[in-house]
Write an enzyme that holds these catalytic residues in place. Structure first.
Site, mmCIF file in Angstrom:
data_model
loop_
_atom_site.group_PDB
_atom_site.id
_atom_site.type_symbol
_atom_site.label_atom_id
_atom_site.label_comp_id
_atom_site.label_asym_id
_atom_site.label_seq_id
_atom_site.Cartn_x
_atom_site.Cartn_y
_atom_site.Cartn_z
ATOM 1 N N GLU B 59 0.723 -1.172 0.050
ATOM 2 C CA GLU B 59 0.054 0.030 -0.024
ATOM 3 C C GLU B 59 0.809 1.167 -0.110
ATOM 4 O O GLU B 59 0.627 2.300 -0.731
ATOM 5 C CB GLU B 59 -0.949 0.167 1.252
ATOM 6 C CG GLU B 59 -2.069 -1.039 0.925
ATOM 7 C CD GLU B 59 -1.787 -2.588 1.248
ATOM 8 O OE1 GLU B 59 -0.448 -2.867 1.548
ATOM 9 O OE2 GLU B 59 -2.745 -3.300 1.069
ATOM 10 N N HIS B 130 -10.386 -4.553 9.420
ATOM 11 C CA HIS B 130 -11.239 -4.456 8.342
ATOM 12 C C HIS B 130 -12.684 -3.641 8.284
ATOM 13 O O HIS B 130 -13.343 -3.989 7.423
ATOM 14 C CB HIS B 130 -11.456 -5.919 7.326
ATOM 15 C CG HIS B 130 -10.503 -6.531 7.119
ATOM 16 N ND1 HIS B 130 -9.523 -7.391 7.977
ATOM 17 C CD2 HIS B 130 -9.758 -6.771 5.712
ATOM 18 C CE1 HIS B 130 -8.644 -7.796 7.394
ATOM 19 N NE2 HIS B 130 -8.731 -7.778 5.794
#
Ligand SMILES: Cc1ncc(C[n+]2csc(CCOP(=O)(O)OP(=O)(O)O)c2C)c(N)n1
Ligand SMILES: Cc1ncc(C[n+]2csc(CCOP(=O)(O)OP(=O)(O)O)c2C)c(N)n1
Ligand SMILES: [Mg+2]
Ligand SMILES: [Mg+2]
Lengths: 323, 324, 324, 323
Positions: B59, B130
């Protein structure tokens, strides 16, 4: 390497079967509408089970998202595991951790949901073992996809610099989510990256439990004797999709022939045949294990389903350690 | 322009498709953007080929690479799969993208990049890695623009605006918004950055919200109406810069303010809104401000329990009623 | 206990030294902690050997490693060299350290770690990558405690408390605080987490501040006193959990609130303080709240210009006077 | 590799001298109380200058914190460079970037202050070049210490997967700040890490400008022809400390003998002697260059000192692009 004892081999076999049956059970539960995020280990049972079988009880495991082999291999009761996955208060994380399975007594150090976050954590567990002059080892798993995260680099470098007792096992199953790793990964063999940290890198057949046990044992011994980390790359394949979401999504991003080809290399079958071949066990003995395991998992289902959910109060607790 | 019913996910996809057709500098980067768990970028590679790039898990790396591409002539739309993973990319977003232009002395240096931060919010046991809502973290950084649409119309219009902006935009999305349906015009239209929208008029109290919980706020307003309280509900849409004028105008009318967000309270978006009103509209208020936000907890990774610390319709309604 | 004059940097060092002597589980990790640019950890390795660990440049990695060590019996004090670099370590701090205990179901899982986030604030041209004040970013995350001392006494006492806490503590420091001198008792004492301190009593306005700019607030209060305005100045010391009671008590008395921080305004600490007062103490206020904070800018990397967007004594005094 | 032309060699020599004299000048300015953060390149002039000499004007450079060789090598006028470092409005970043030197026309892409942040940015510049079907190359520098950052791993993997035209140059000067790299870095040769990305890794004498030019040229050609990135490790040494802060701090963390040993390998002297040896230049020619350069830097100082500071309005501008 001396021959592996019968007890060990049968334990590995039965844990592999346990994992497979458990995995199937969770898929059924998901189909029945229960929400569990399972990253199936079908086809990948060998390495997680065999490598954890090479650990001592006090050794640590730093798990990752793919399946539950590291938990079952480390001795977690499927009841407790399934309860946790179903959010029950009887689960190993009191129904709060869910997929983030952890167990203090079994030395399962928690399974972060952020890929690769656990790799530096494993290096730190290794550092702590060394500083406390303990003799334990940490087994740290990750996937081929995660191997591209910066934290893997930082964590492996730290473990190597510290000569920490960490064994890294990369299960290379050729895909990360829906992406074949050739699209995203600059080396074919993740094990090659070991050279960048001055540590040994080994490639094994990830579908061969015996190879997995031997390679893990060697690396664990090396770590325990103060020689530092090893990176083992286990070449394997996930028969199912990434999660239940694309369980049978074979055509979209991978050819059916590829799946079929790997089905033939089924690690459970392979070990079973091998055990009979070397006359370690008879078909009858192994069938008995299979049968018992099925019953055990049925019981686990019953236990988990009947277990109570935690209260709201319990759910909101433990954000801070009050002691 | 004919408007069709479509989902938020489809609307985002349409925005991407139209912008990619319109401007070949627009590219898509991120993990699994070809098939895509959120379906937002699904199959665009069939139309746009190499301009849709499946990136490795990294990322920080692909966000940084997006900055490099943006500096040198491309207009990347980078997907980060969940809000939670922005903490890996935080340097690339808030230290690099946000500051690059200024640091280089302005001029030709510019960073036309959109970070689509997908899959926010707690649902189905997604849990603490998440399921966070991390938009508040990024409003703190000058150099960024921050957007969080609640509905398909805004999703398409704001994503287009974001892609055409010459500054880094952090564009948040919510997993429970993706299936929400609404009317979306075919073809080109844009929604301006920095403009909130009054979604429901009312005279008794102002509820400032955005994203998925905006819909809960609207439901709460319906319930309240039955009890005789007419809430005005504002959808911020853009969080940085925030539409101070719209908020103040409403509070001037209603004299009461409740903020509703899904993230945690301390240092949240609601804190900023409350502070703005306490600074610039204090004289309008006849009651304390109320902030509705997540509990002081870690999101339980359990489909059974994961809403226990997340504000629900009743929590918003209750907060409002406490002001009367 | 005799109190000696010493600097903030020396006081921190003394806290570390005493805690390391007291508890052999305490270890130091970070870049260049043996010589140390801030002098805070300098030469401690001569006394404590391998317990002072020079780590590679890898803020995410060694912060994560600290979490692993903390989980398994050590009590690491991890130095991150500048606030700016916390964006590399953000996942390890806010996703891992903060959530690990809860995620594992509590019990024996605990993370007694201190992240010493050193060298904050703008000075001498340190610029946008070595000069931010990023404490606000971390108050948003339950699971963390956040501290930012302003003076040597608190620095020593709070660092000791932080080290003995069984939770992750993010301990911010400011480069301009290091040379500040003050009386520090020899030997053991602690300052509690979560307690603010009234540094100057006053009846006309409350200034809530912390860290380096607290000293500017005190100077502003002196100037204001000359003009007949008696400001009460509060040093927050701990930012999470924040001492709501102390703030509200003061505002109840003064009816006016100004916050002063060095970081940027949007989503800053002042927003949270203002929101708390607007929620719980609105009835006390007779004037708008004012937030004094950095401009909407990127910190110029220039010794000449790097204070241009940072609030000065006059800015605080001016903000106060606007309320009268 | 054909012999290097005289023009090129003289350009390299004069830029190395320019860098050395500039570096000395900044040290004097710092001593006089002007605040500039300089990471001196004394002893490291060869690689930065030689490698940038191997670039075409349209090629990009992605610099790092150590010194200003990449700026001078890419053609930046010392006047403009020094003005920027002194915060003057005539500087290349209008007095706002300071050490974060950038120049759009010279394709100097900005020097982040966060170690390794620029490496993925460089990979992205490479991607953009490829997508725009341009023929440029990016030269990306970093240090041995920074090589342990996760961003290096992620950036190198990205560049390798994309076969992006990026040349990575790691200047290994044995230390990161006050820490010898054996304490923190798990390999002796950073170049070994190239294998983990399936790209060539080369080790060169970082004090030999000619070797630097040749290695860079080869890697640049490779990148330009679509064969992807290379990692070059230049073994070198910083004669001064990390910054002016520990400029002569020789005893604390490194032995004086080590510094003395490396002083003998002075890259400027080495090139000078070589140029005379192969009869590329006479002592007189080179002395002339030295002399001119000194005058040039004196002028630069005068220019920078006399330049106006930016206004407050200018300083607060350019946070956003308004166009
Ligand atoms: C930081 C981060 N990025 C992305 C994800 C989403 N994600 C979960 S598993 C996965 C793929 C992992 O692939 P690999 O490491 O190969 O393991 P496998 O699933 O193949 O076993 C991704 C992208 C995540 N959880 N964390
Ligand atoms: C992310 C980050 N961590 C730490 C620093 C502080 N820092 C600046 S230079 C440096 C050492 C870099 O060493 P190396 O990469 O070997 O380059 P050298 O200074 O030796 O040329 C450090 C730790 C930084 N700027 N950024
Ligand atoms: Mg995989
Ligand atoms: Mg170095």
């Amino acid at each position: 390497m001396p021959a592996i004892e019968k007890d060990t081999l049968l334990k590995i076999y039965s844990n592999m079967v346990r994992l497979r049956v458990f995995d199937d059970k969770v898929n059924l539960l998901v189909e029945s509408g229960i929400r569990i995020t399972q990253h199936s280990t079908r086809g990948q049972e060998a390495t997680q089970i065999a490598a954890t079988a090479a650990l001592e009880p006090n050794d640590y495991v730093m798990p990752y998202h793919r399946g539950w082999g590291w938990a079952i291999g480390k001795g977690m009761d499927p009841k407790i595991l399934l309860s946790e996955l179903m959010g029950k208060g009887t689960g190993c994380c009191a129904g709060k951790g869910g997929v983030h399975i952890a167990d203090w007594k079994l030395r399962i150090m928690g399974r972060p949901g952020v890929q690769a976050a656990h790799v530096p954590i494993a290096a730190g567990v290794g550092l702590s073992i060394k500083m406390r002059k303990a003799k334990d080892v940490v087994l740290c798993f990750f996937g081929d996809g995660a191997s591209n995260e910066g934290n893997i680099h930082e964590g492996m470098n730290l473990a190597a610099v510290w000569k920490a007792p960490v064994v890294f096992i990369c299960e290379n199953n050729l895909y990360a989510l829906f992406t074949p790793n050739i699209e995203t990964t600059s080396v074919q063999d993740i094990a090659d990256r070991a050279q960048g940290y001055g540590i040994p890198g080994a490639i094994i057949d990830g579908n061969d439990a015996i190879a997995g046990y031997e390679a893990a044992k060697e690396a664990i011994n090396r770590a325990r004797s103060g020689q530092g980390p090893t990176l083992i790359e286990a070449k394997t394949y996930r028969i199912h999709g990434h999660t239940a979401m694309d369980r049978f999504h074979l055509g979209g991003y991978r050819p059916k022939e590829e799946v079929d080809e790997w089905e033939k290399k089924d690690p459970v079958k392979k070990l079973r045949e091998r055990l009979m071949e070397i006359r370690m066990a008879t078909a009858q003995e192994l069938d008995e294990i299979d049968q018992k395991t099925k019953e055990e998992i049925e019981e686990a289902e019953k236990f988990a389903k009947e277990s109570p959910y935690p209260t709201r109060e319990d759910i909101l607790r433990d954000v801070y350690c009050e002691a | 322009m004919a408007a069709r019913e479509m989902t938020y996910a489809e609307a985002l996809r349409e925005a991407l498709r139209e912008e990619m057709a319109r401007d070949e500098r627009v590219i898509i980067m991120g993990e699994d953007v070809k098939i895509n768990v959120w379906t937002v970028t699904r199959d665009l590679h069939k139309e746009f080929g190499d301009r849709v790039i499946n990136c490795p898990l990294s990322e920080s790396g692909f966000s940084g690479a997006g900055v490099g591409a943006a500096l040198t002539g491309m207009r990347p739309v980078v997907e980060i799969m969940y809000h939670d993973f922005t903490l890996y990319a935080a340097d690339s977003i808030a230290n690099q993208a946000a500051k690059y232009r200024y640091m280089c002395g302005g001029g030709d240096f510019k960073v036309p990049i959109v970070f689509r931060v997908a899959g926010g919010g707690s649902s189905g046991g997604s849990g603490c890695h998440h399921g966070q809502s991390l938009e508040a973290t990024f409003i703190h950084f000058p150099g960024l623009k921050v957007i969080f649409p609640s509905n398909p119309y805004d999703a398409k219009g704001l994503l287009k605006t974001a892609i055409r902006d010459n500054n880094p935009v952090v564009f948040f999305e919510h997993k429970l918004c993706y299936p929400i349906k609404g009317a979306v015009p075919a073809g080109d239209y844009t929604v301006p950055i920095g403009k909130a929208e009054v979604k429901r008029e009312g005279k008794d109290v102002t509820i400032v919200s955005y994203a998925y919980i905006l819909h809960k706020a609207l439901k709460a307003a319906d319930q309240l109406a039955e009890e005789g309280i007419e809430a005005e509900v504002i959808d911020l849409r853009t969080l940085r810069p925030v539409d101070t004028e719209c908020i103040l105008k409403s509070v001037q009318k209603t004299s009461k303010l409740v903020t509703a967000e899904e993230g945690t309270k301390m240092g949240g978006v609601g804190a900023e809104i409350a502070a703005i009103v306490a600074e610039e509209g204090l004289q309008y208020l006849d009651a304390p401000i109320k902030r509705v936000a997540a509990a002081e907890w870690i999101i339980a990774s359990s489909a059974y329990a994961d809403q226990m610390g997340i504000p629900q319709v009743e929590d918003i309604a209750r907060a409002v009623k406490e002001l009367f």
